[in-house]
Design a protein around this motif. Structure first.
Motif, short mmCIF file in Angstrom:
data_model
loop_
_atom_site.label_atom_id
_atom_site.label_comp_id
_atom_site.label_asym_id
_atom_site.label_seq_id
_atom_site.Cartn_x
_atom_site.Cartn_y
_atom_site.Cartn_z
N VAL A 49 23.89 -38.04 5.30
CA VAL A 49 23.72 -36.58 5.46
C VAL A 49 24.40 -36.48 7.04
N ASP A 50 24.37 -37.76 7.90
CA ASP A 50 25.05 -37.68 9.13
C ASP A 50 26.57 -37.41 8.99
N GLU A 51 27.06 -37.90 7.91
CA GLU A 51 28.47 -37.98 7.59
C GLU A 51 28.91 -36.37 7.40
N ILE A 52 28.03 -35.70 6.55
CA ILE A 52 28.27 -34.39 6.22
C ILE A 52 28.12 -33.52 7.72
N MET A 53 27.08 -33.77 8.42
CA MET A 53 26.80 -33.13 9.82
C MET A 53 27.82 -33.34 10.70
N ALA A 54 28.66 -34.63 10.76
CA ALA A 54 29.85 -34.87 11.63
C ALA A 54 30.81 -33.82 11.13
N ILE A 65 20.54 -29.98 16.53
CA ILE A 65 20.77 -31.08 15.58
C ILE A 65 19.63 -31.31 14.77
N PRO A 66 18.29 -31.37 15.00
CA PRO A 66 17.25 -31.79 14.37
C PRO A 66 16.97 -30.79 13.21
#
Length: 239
Positions: free
Chosen positions: A152-157, A187-188
């Motif tokens: 998920v962090d990759e998509i958010m980035a 972010i959250p």
């Protein structure tokens, strides 16, 4: 003749002395009595002219230095900062953190920012480079979703980079800074939104919403700006 009100003849109010000294200095900067790069009066002069103890002046200056408003040069004195510093926005961040359940307000704020930003971007003469960057980011996003495993962090980035590029296309550094700031404080809630998109297997629609924003910019669709932005945050609003 009326006496000009300046930093050195401002009367302090009956509130926290340190807070009031901070307000006096900030007000002087806002009114243009102190300009970026200007040197402040000495600690002794401020203490005498404002009628407060030197330790209150010292504490106020330390706080404003921590916020990136003032800069202390040990051998030369204290100066008003003349460059942007991310720390300048931190006091607002702390105030927001102390509030509860404000994510709906963040959505409204981000929506207003994005609509206004797109109007500015569409008025730019040449956005070809930014459009190509946006398409490249969406391509990376699609490739990530296509893999058997992704974070998920990759998509958010990728999503954060996408919106940063749009802000950059407006050609206004203040707008870029504020957009990045709003990105930080959301972010959250945005992470929960991306997790929901993944769980609902809505990756294709997520990609489509990003492509919709690209089309608005590429084809200068002024009449589609508001719809594209509101559509883009449909998952976030349903948090």
């Amino acid at each position: 003749m009326e006496e000009k009100k300046t930093l050195l003849n401002t009367t302090l109010q009956s509130r926290s002395v340190v807070d009031t000294v901070i307000d006096v200095i900030i007000s002087s900067i806002v009114r243009g009595e102190l300009k970026p790069g200007d040197k402040l009066p000495t600690e002794m002069e401020l203490s005498r002219d404002l009628g407060v103890a030197r330790n209150s002046i010292r504490e106020a200056v330390k706080i404003l230095e921590a916020y990136g408003v003032l800069h202390i040069k040990r051998a030369d004195g204290t100066f008003v900062c003349d460059t942007y510093n991310q720390k300048m926005l931190d006091p607002m961040l702390y105030g927001i953190i102390l509030q509860k359940d404000t994510w709906q307000d963040f959505i409204k704020l981000r929506t207003v920012m994005d609509i206004g930003t797109l109007y500015v971007v569409l008025r730019q003469e040449d956005t070809e480079a930014e459009i190509n960057r946006l398409k490249g980011i969406v391509g990376k996003m699609e490739a990530a979703f296509a893999r058997d495993s992704f974070s998920v962090d990759e998509i958010m980035a990728y999503d954060e980079e996408f919106h940063s590029v749009i802000a950059e296309a407006a050609g206004n550094i203040q707008l870029v800074n504020i957009t990045d700031y709003i990105t930080r404080i959301t972010i959250p809630s945005r992470k929960k939104t991306v997790e929901k998109i993944v769980n609902l297997k809505e990756a294709d629609n997520f990609i489509s919403l990003h492509n919709q924003l690209i089309r608005v910019i590429e084809e200068k669709q002024f009449d589609q700006i508001e719809k594209a932005v509101l559509d883009h945050y449909v998952y976030w609003k349903e948090k």
